[in-house]
Design a protein around this motif. Sequence first.
Motif, PDB file in Angstrom:
ATOM      1  N   GLN A   1      -5.465   5.273  -7.184  1.00 44.63           N
ATOM      2  CA  GLN A   1      -5.625   4.949  -5.768  1.00 44.63           C
ATOM      3  C   GLN A   1      -7.096   4.976  -5.379  1.00 44.63           C
ATOM      4  O   GLN A   1      -7.583   4.086  -4.669  1.00 44.63           O
ATOM      5  N   ARG A   2      -7.815   6.011  -5.858  1.00 45.65           N
ATOM      6  CA  ARG A   2      -9.244   6.088  -5.544  1.00 45.65           C
ATOM      7  C   ARG A   2     -10.007   4.919  -6.163  1.00 45.65           C
ATOM      8  O   ARG A   2     -10.951   4.394  -5.568  1.00 45.65           O
TER       9      ARG A   2
ATOM     10  N   ARG B   1     -22.548   5.207  -0.615  1.00 50.17           N
ATOM     11  CA  ARG B   1     -21.437   4.555   0.072  1.00 50.17           C
ATOM     12  C   ARG B   1     -21.753   4.453   1.560  1.00 50.17           C
ATOM     13  O   ARG B   1     -22.352   5.339   2.140  1.00 50.17           O
TER      14      ARG B   1
ATOM     15  N   GLU C   1      -8.897   1.901  -6.670  1.00 52.44           N
ATOM     16  CA  GLU C   1      -8.645   0.720  -5.847  1.00 52.44           C
ATOM     17  C   GLU C   1      -9.457   0.767  -4.557  1.00 52.44           C
ATOM     18  O   GLU C   1      -9.966  -0.249  -4.084  1.00 52.44           O
ATOM     19  N   GLU C   2      -9.558   1.964  -3.983  1.00 50.45           N
ATOM     20  CA  GLU C   2     -10.342   2.095  -2.760  1.00 50.45           C
ATOM     21  C   GLU C   2     -11.811   1.782  -3.017  1.00 50.45           C
ATOM     22  O   GLU C   2     -12.472   1.137  -2.189  1.00 50.45           O
ATOM     23  N   LEU C   3     -12.321   2.251  -4.160  1.00 49.08           N
ATOM     24  CA  LEU C   3     -13.710   1.959  -4.515  1.00 49.08           C
ATOM     25  C   LEU C   3     -13.926   0.459  -4.717  1.00 49.08           C
ATOM     26  O   LEU C   3     -14.936  -0.110  -4.291  1.00 49.08           O
TER      27      LEU C   3
ATOM     28  N   ALA D   1     -12.167  -1.975  -3.384  1.00 46.77           N
ATOM     29  CA  ALA D   1     -12.095  -2.635  -2.074  1.00 46.77           C
ATOM     30  C   ALA D   1     -13.371  -2.402  -1.280  1.00 46.77           C
ATOM     31  O   ALA D   1     -13.881  -3.317  -0.609  1.00 46.77           O
ATOM     32  N   ALA D   2     -13.897  -1.173  -1.359  1.00 46.67           N
ATOM     33  CA  ALA D   2     -15.134  -0.871  -0.645  1.00 46.67           C
ATOM     34  C   ALA D   2     -16.293  -1.680  -1.201  1.00 46.67           C
ATOM     35  O   ALA D   2     -17.149  -2.174  -0.458  1.00 46.67           O
TER      36      ALA D   2
ATOM     37  N   SER E   1       0.830  -1.209   0.000  1.00 45.68           N
ATOM     38  CA  SER E   1       0.000   0.000   0.000  1.00 45.68           C
ATOM     39  C   SER E   1       0.868   1.264   0.000  1.00 45.68           C
ATOM     40  O   SER E   1       0.564   2.240  -0.694  1.00 45.68           O
TER      41      SER E   1
ATOM     42  N   LYS F   1      -3.293   9.542  -8.050  1.00 42.50           N
ATOM     43  CA  LYS F   1      -4.414   9.653  -7.134  1.00 42.50           C
ATOM     44  C   LYS F   1      -5.670   8.988  -7.669  1.00 42.50           C
ATOM     45  O   LYS F   1      -6.434   8.355  -6.934  1.00 42.50           O
TER      46      LYS F   1
ATOM     47  N   ARG G   1     -15.956  -5.240   0.091  1.00 44.29           N
ATOM     48  CA  ARG G   1     -16.357  -5.328   1.490  1.00 44.29           C
ATOM     49  C   ARG G   1     -17.865  -5.183   1.636  1.00 44.29           C
ATOM     50  O   ARG G   1     -18.485  -5.817   2.481  1.00 44.29           O
TER      51      ARG G   1
END
Length: 660
Positions: free
Chosen positions: A427-428, A583, A430-432, A434-435, A415, A424, A438
């Motif tokens: 990165q966003r 979200r 990937e965060e989306l 992962a979210a 990470s 950036k 989950r």
Amino acid sequence: MNRLVLILLISLLVGGRAGAGPIRISDLTEPYDLYKASELLEVRAGSVSVDELLQNPGRYRFVPTENRLIKPYDHQFGYWFRFQITNETDREVFMQFIYAGTEFIRVYETVDNRILTLHKLGSLQPEPAAPFRKSIQFCPIQARNGQTHTFYVYMEGVYTGVLPIYALSTTRLIESQHYSDLFYGIYYGFILIIIVYSLVLYIRLREQGNLRYAIWVFFIGLLMALFRGHTSEFFWPANPSIERYSAALSSVTGVLHILFTLTFLRLRLQAPRFYKIGIGIVVLYLISFVLNVANVSLNYQLGRQIDIVPVVVLLEGTFSIMAGLVTLRKGFRPALFYIAGNLFFYIGIFVFLMYTYGQLQFSFWTYESIHLGVGVEILFFAVALTYKVNLLKKRRQEAEQEQIRLLVENKRLVSEQNAMLEQKVQQRTEELQAAKQRSEELLLNILPAEVVEELKRTGRSKPRRFERVTVLFTDIVNFTSMGERLSPEELVSEIDYYYRSFDAILSQYRIEKIKTIGDAYLCAGGLPVVYPENPVEVVRAALEMRAFLLRNQHERQANGQQHFEFRIGVHTGPVVAGIVGDRKFAYDIWGDTVNTAARMEQYGEAGKVNISETTFRLVKEQIRCSYRGKIAVKNKEALDMYYAEELVAVGIPGAVEETD
């Protein structure tokens, strides 16, 4: 002159023993030792018949029976025992041979040099009609009412220098066999349990040591059964010649014991030199196996049985204990139980050898010393295996935790590298992703099943209005002041304890947990599935929460511990329920009903269930309530409030019937 006197004394002693009177049986409660009172004649196997003994009594010289005169394992010799019995009672008496390993036993009961009866016994004597006699070597005695009969007992194929023979009554025979059956029933049951236990461990863990141990226990149990005639009794009573291969079975058992030792102690890794020695002992056992099979197949033409098993067993015992000590010194603690098991086994062998050579008297402990030693050895080995399994589990868990730690550490490093190398936008993204993943995993844990199904079908959930929903609010009294006296970890642990208990209570009803906000707990009945009984169910759940809180309060006060107190409020009315946002969405409810339920909680008392008038009207037939009056409420008109006390409806579990 002195030499002559000595010779005369010896002659008198021998003559006195040879001419001793018959064994007189008068007390049927006691066994009579025939072996010690008998006289012995050693002959070439099969060379002297009973007729020759009866017709030419002076030709053959019997001597007092002594253990040292008997040559075990030498099939070139047979042994005649002679004794007289006078049965002074009118009851039937039996002759019992304790050791079941002698191959051939012939019992001749005579009177006036005439044979009255002949009984054929022994481990190699076929018994298709009465197979139980393979493990119970006995025969009836005809003499009674003061009759004196002479007995000639011929034995061939003996394996021990002590051959106990007893005369005893029917009752004593049945009693002794009863205790024998009890002992062996427990013994073989114990072996079977150990085998099943080891196989279960092997199936679960796939540890080769457990499988080898189960196989070894099976064969050692088979060998113990063979020693007592049980294999012939249950498997081949009509053709027991296979019993001659018992020494070969001892070799097989020894091989399995060594293979178990190599695996259990991990000698290939822990002590390679001992591993090679163990393989060498396996080779010796295989050689002894071939020699025993060849000797039996040649019908003992080599004379005395060639049996190197005792020597190999002694070598194996030394090897096993030393190997156990080496691995124990290297930190393998289960080896301690392995060493103890081997010690008990060889103590049992030593006691039995002392008994067979006449150094110890016959008793249950001496006669069964090998069986007891093997039983204790099996038990210690089972404990050692269990210890090893627990040790492996612990190490496996430690390895898994270390792997998890490494994975977490690797993830952190990745990470950090991604944060430095990627833009950036990536990165966003990937965060989306992962979210989203989950969210998929947590979806069923945070949303009602009906809402989840709607999301799967349409991709979204529409808000719905429910006309009659019962909302329950609960909150901790003086939460801020009590929280200051606890560490953050203790505070979270306490809240988690209470809310888990609430969750368990709700699981018994059709009530949906909505959310927790700090120290507040919100749930509702009647959504997303509509059912008219929701007011009663929610108030019942609230009463159960109150009962739990009161029990907890009493227990903690008795132990001098602090506790939380809760207020509970309930109101029934319309709400709007649904999901908002894209979200971190959650299923929530809105409306004045929610606010009123919160007011019910705020204006209630600790340890009470405060319900509104609307809810009261819907539950008053099933739940006894007490009226509080109109209570002034902030930003609302004064509201009628009630305390729910207990269930009163007939037919409801836990309810109290009202009486006039």
